[in-house]
Design a protein around this motif. Structure first.
Motif, PDB file in Angstrom:
ATOM      1  N   GLU A  90     -22.916   6.007 -28.675  1.00  0.00           N
ATOM      2  CA  GLU A  90     -22.107   5.145 -29.537  1.00  0.00           C
ATOM      3  C   GLU A  90     -20.783   4.805 -28.869  1.00  0.00           C
ATOM      4  O   GLU A  90     -20.299   3.666 -28.966  1.00  0.00           O
ATOM      5  CB  GLU A  90     -21.839   5.812 -30.886  1.00  0.00           C
ATOM      6  CG  GLU A  90     -21.048   4.907 -31.828  1.00  0.00           C
ATOM      7  CD  GLU A  90     -20.666   5.579 -33.138  1.00  0.00           C
ATOM      8  OE1 GLU A  90     -19.813   5.018 -33.856  1.00  0.00           O
ATOM      9  OE2 GLU A  90     -21.206   6.664 -33.429  1.00  0.00           O
TER      10      GLU A  90
ATOM     11  N   LEU B  20      -9.514  -0.575 -28.330  1.00  0.00           N
ATOM     12  CA  LEU B  20     -10.184   0.511 -29.043  1.00  0.00           C
ATOM     13  C   LEU B  20      -9.216   1.539 -29.616  1.00  0.00           C
ATOM     14  O   LEU B  20      -9.617   2.395 -30.408  1.00  0.00           O
ATOM     15  CB  LEU B  20     -11.162   1.225 -28.098  1.00  0.00           C
ATOM     16  CG  LEU B  20     -12.404   0.440 -27.699  1.00  0.00           C
ATOM     17  CD1 LEU B  20     -13.089   1.110 -26.516  1.00  0.00           C
ATOM     18  CD2 LEU B  20     -13.366   0.330 -28.873  1.00  0.00           C
TER      19      LEU B  20
ATOM     20  N   GLU C 152     -18.772  -3.356 -26.353  1.00  0.00           N
ATOM     21  CA  GLU C 152     -18.444  -4.388 -27.336  1.00  0.00           C
ATOM     22  C   GLU C 152     -16.973  -4.799 -27.218  1.00  0.00           C
ATOM     23  O   GLU C 152     -16.642  -5.990 -27.301  1.00  0.00           O
ATOM     24  CB  GLU C 152     -18.739  -3.880 -28.746  1.00  0.00           C
ATOM     25  CG  GLU C 152     -20.228  -3.748 -29.046  1.00  0.00           C
ATOM     26  CD  GLU C 152     -20.498  -3.106 -30.396  1.00  0.00           C
ATOM     27  OE1 GLU C 152     -19.525  -2.604 -31.020  1.00  0.00           O
ATOM     28  OE2 GLU C 152     -21.664  -3.097 -30.825  1.00  0.00           O
TER      29      GLU C 152
ATOM     30  N   PRO D  61     -16.444   7.921 -32.294  1.00  0.00           N
ATOM     31  CA  PRO D  61     -17.901   7.776 -32.203  1.00  0.00           C
ATOM     32  C   PRO D  61     -18.600   9.106 -32.411  1.00  0.00           C
ATOM     33  O   PRO D  61     -18.078  10.167 -32.066  1.00  0.00           O
ATOM     34  CB  PRO D  61     -18.117   7.239 -30.787  1.00  0.00           C
ATOM     35  CG  PRO D  61     -16.903   7.657 -30.030  1.00  0.00           C
ATOM     36  CD  PRO D  61     -15.775   7.633 -31.011  1.00  0.00           C
TER      37      PRO D  61
ATOM     38  N   ARG E 152     -19.551   0.991 -28.088  1.00  0.00           N
ATOM     39  CA  ARG E 152     -18.302   0.441 -28.602  1.00  0.00           C
ATOM     40  C   ARG E 152     -17.380  -0.009 -27.475  1.00  0.00           C
ATOM     41  O   ARG E 152     -16.658  -1.010 -27.603  1.00  0.00           O
ATOM     42  CB  ARG E 152     -17.624   1.471 -29.504  1.00  0.00           C
ATOM     43  CG  ARG E 152     -18.358   1.632 -30.830  1.00  0.00           C
ATOM     44  CD  ARG E 152     -17.872   2.805 -31.652  1.00  0.00           C
ATOM     45  NE  ARG E 152     -16.492   2.645 -32.096  1.00  0.00           N
ATOM     46  CZ  ARG E 152     -15.870   3.526 -32.885  1.00  0.00           C
ATOM     47  NH1 ARG E 152     -16.520   4.601 -33.317  1.00  0.00           N
ATOM     48  NH2 ARG E 152     -14.613   3.328 -33.248  1.00  0.00           N
TER      49      ARG E 152
ATOM     50  N   TRP F  26      -9.771   5.398 -31.494  1.00  0.00           N
ATOM     51  CA  TRP F  26     -11.012   4.788 -31.963  1.00  0.00           C
ATOM     52  C   TRP F  26     -10.829   4.173 -33.357  1.00  0.00           C
ATOM     53  O   TRP F  26     -11.757   4.147 -34.157  1.00  0.00           O
ATOM     54  CB  TRP F  26     -12.163   5.787 -31.995  1.00  0.00           C
ATOM     55  CG  TRP F  26     -12.523   6.387 -30.680  1.00  0.00           C
ATOM     56  CD1 TRP F  26     -12.135   7.606 -30.210  1.00  0.00           C
ATOM     57  CD2 TRP F  26     -13.342   5.807 -29.658  1.00  0.00           C
ATOM     58  NE1 TRP F  26     -12.663   7.830 -28.958  1.00  0.00           N
ATOM     59  CE2 TRP F  26     -13.414   6.740 -28.596  1.00  0.00           C
ATOM     60  CE3 TRP F  26     -14.027   4.590 -29.543  1.00  0.00           C
ATOM     61  CZ2 TRP F  26     -14.123   6.495 -27.427  1.00  0.00           C
ATOM     62  CZ3 TRP F  26     -14.749   4.343 -28.379  1.00  0.00           C
ATOM     63  CH2 TRP F  26     -14.792   5.288 -27.340  1.00  0.00           C
TER      64      TRP F  26
END
Length: 213
Positions: A16, A46, A23, A11, A20, A6
């Motif tokens: 969250e 990520l 996104e 997160p 993410r 991450w």
């Protein structure tokens, strides 16, 4: 939420993490294209493992569906702008549908399932109760005196289903030569207008959106 990856900033919650991931998926679609966007590509973006990805989304199809729905929520504002100032039910339906037919094919996040060759999944998502209800709320509700035309919520959702099926047809089996601009709008008005008005007289806009009773 403990865990490595991450980008060094795990997160703080499940919500969250999902945000993410979506996104990152959207960014991969923009940078790599839909066909090259895989679970591994998103995981690499990520800095997490595929195993972590599968905790939240079982497949790239699930990812695409979630990203497409999120993009559809954002698209509603553009529909509002395109239909601002219209004064009757037929014009509202025609312009909303024509705008979607013309714009969505060029939007990677809305059109990614088509581009990726996953038309069956895309079609199923577009005809889901969730999408039908969202389109009714964002495009039709509160814009016209639908009750005066004889429409209740069920009838409006039937109208939305017809709009979505027409949209699906134009996207997957475009007419040759393709229709666009005023020609497209005249075609839609000619064939949709009489059906929309069969329940009564044309409604008029009534300002701010209100809940359908």
């Amino acid at each position: 939420m403990a865990g490595r990856g991450w980008g060094g900033s795990p997160p703080a919650s499940e919500d969250e993490a999902r945000r993410r991931i979506l996104e990152a998926t959207a960014e991969c679609v923009r940078q790599l294209g839909p066909s090259a966007t895989t679970v591994q590509a998103v995981a690499d973006e990520l800095g997490i493992t595929r195993r972590t990805m599968y905790r939240y989304y079982a497949s790239v199809e699930d990812l695409f569906s979630a990203v497409g729905l999120a993009a559809l929520h954002d698209f509603r504002e553009r529909i509002d702008e395109a239909t601002a100032g219209l004064e009757d039910a037929v014009s509202l339906v025609v312009e909303s549908l024509a705008f979607a037919i013309e714009v969505v094919p060029g939007e990677p996040l809305l059109h990614l399932l088509v581009d990726a060759g996953r038309g069956d999944l895309y079609g199923a998502m577009m005809m889901s109760p969730e999408v039908i209800a969202l389109c009714r709320e964002s495009v039709l509700d509160g814009r016209v005196e639908w009750a005066a035309l004889g429409y209740d919520t069920e009838a409006l959702e039937e109208l939305v289903a017809v709009m979505l099926r027409l949209f699906h047809s134009f996207v997957f089996v475009p007419q040759v030569p393709p229709l666009g601009g005023q020609e497209l709008r005249q075609w839609l008005r000619r064939w949709l207008g009489p059906s929309i008005l069969a329940r009564g007289q044309v409604g008029t806009l009534r300002g701010p959106r209100t809940e359908l009773s």
